[in-house]
Write an enzyme that holds these catalytic residues in place. Structure first.
Site, PDB file in Angstrom:
ATOM      1  N   ARG A  14       1.045  -1.534   0.052  1.00  0.00           N
ATOM      2  CA  ARG A  14       0.081  -0.220  -0.084  1.00  0.00           C
ATOM      3  C   ARG A  14       0.177   1.550   0.365  1.00  0.00           C
ATOM      4  O   ARG A  14       0.778   1.977  -0.734  1.00  0.00           O
ATOM      5  CB  ARG A  14      -0.786   0.275   1.259  1.00  0.00           C
ATOM      6  CG  ARG A  14      -2.581  -0.871   1.259  1.00  0.00           C
ATOM      7  CD  ARG A  14      -2.647  -1.370   2.201  1.00  0.00           C
ATOM      8  NE  ARG A  14      -1.973  -2.735   3.231  1.00  0.00           N
ATOM      9  CZ  ARG A  14      -2.540  -2.355   4.789  1.00  0.00           C
ATOM     10  NH1 ARG A  14      -3.325  -1.523   4.917  1.00  0.00           N
ATOM     11  NH2 ARG A  14      -1.207  -3.322   5.751  1.00  0.00           N
ATOM     12  N   SER A  15       1.705   1.202   0.645  1.00  0.00           N
ATOM     13  CA  SER A  15       2.424   2.487   1.307  1.00  0.00           C
ATOM     14  C   SER A  15       3.343   2.861   0.256  1.00  0.00           C
ATOM     15  O   SER A  15       3.680   4.163  -0.238  1.00  0.00           O
ATOM     16  CB  SER A  15       3.265   3.000   2.156  1.00  0.00           C
ATOM     17  OG  SER A  15       4.211   1.766   2.341  1.00  0.00           O
TER      18      SER A  15
HETATM   19  P1  4NP Z   1       1.420  -3.595   3.152  1.00  0.00           P
HETATM   20  O1  4NP Z   1       0.788  -4.797   3.231  1.00  0.00           O
HETATM   21  O2  4NP Z   1       1.769  -2.883   5.077  1.00  0.00           O
HETATM   22  O3  4NP Z   1       0.163  -2.970   2.641  1.00  0.00           O
HETATM   23  O4  4NP Z   1       3.094  -3.707   2.490  1.00  0.00           O
HETATM   24  C1  4NP Z   1       2.036  -6.278   3.074  1.00  0.00           C
HETATM   25  C2  4NP Z   1       2.671  -6.894   3.475  1.00  0.00           C
HETATM   26  C3  4NP Z   1       3.664  -7.597   3.810  1.00  0.00           C
HETATM   27  C4  4NP Z   1       3.105  -8.677   4.958  1.00  0.00           C
HETATM   28  C5  4NP Z   1       2.343  -8.122   5.393  1.00  0.00           C
HETATM   29  C6  4NP Z   1       1.753  -6.581   5.202  1.00  0.00           C
HETATM   30  N1  4NP Z   1       3.043  -9.678   5.176  1.00  0.00           N
HETATM   31  O5  4NP Z   1       3.103  -9.911   6.499  1.00  0.00           O
HETATM   32  O6  4NP Z   1       4.875  -9.883   5.321  1.00  0.00           O
END
Ligand code: 4NP
Length: 147
Positions: A14-15
């Site tokens: 997302r970010s």
């Molecule tokens: P983000 O998504 O927070 O939008 O970058 C994720 C990517 C990986 C993980 C969690 C959220 N993970 O737990 O690996």
């Protein structure tokens, strides 16, 4: 406001989209604000954005392929004028790190709802939905529209 950092969990889905899109609209509108992104977690530090995020951004004219994940630091929380979380978990984690000037991206659109984590979704639709939410909220945050 001179600087904004977008903070999700992994800094790979997302970010990075928010950082890439924000850079694009700020440039298009000749607005001089520093933009960055980070994750509350460290699992993906050094990695490029996830493939679906790269693709959905590219489909919308934004190249995020060269971004690399990093974890938020105390220094970031002191130095950035605005800290933007995506969901309640990010918000609470950042609050626990004593982030001031902390908001959720959804405060700028979509009735304040969380921008969900598309990482655990099957398929591409979740990323397209998340992209739309990010685009709308970032436009409202900076009071701009993409050209
Ligand atoms: P983000 O998504 O927070 O939008 O970058 C994720 C990517 C990986 C993980 C969690 C959220 N993970 O737990 O690996």
């Amino acid at each position: 406001m001179r600087s904004v950092i977008f903070v999700c969990l992994g800094n790979i889905c997302r970010s990075p989209i928010a950082e890439g899109y924000a850079r694009k609209v700020l440039k298009e509108n000749a607005i001089d604000i520093i933009v960055d992104s980070a994750g509350t977690g460290s699992w993906h530090v050094g990695e490029a954005p996830c493939e679906n995020s790269i693709i959905v951004a590219r489909n919308n004219g934004v190249d995020i392929s060269s971004l690399r994940a990093r974890q938020i630091t105390k220094k970031d929380l002191d130095e950035f004028d605005l800290i933007v979380a995506f969901d309640e978990n990010n918000y609470n984690d950042l609050k626990a790190l004593c982030a001031k000037n902390l908001v959720k991206l959804g405060d700028y659109g979509y009735g304040g709802i969380d921008v969900p984590d598309p990482y655990f979704y099957d398929g591409f639709e979740g990323f397209e939905e998340v992209y739309k939410m990010i685009e709308d909220c970032v436009n409202n945050l900076f009071s701009v529209k993409s050209i």
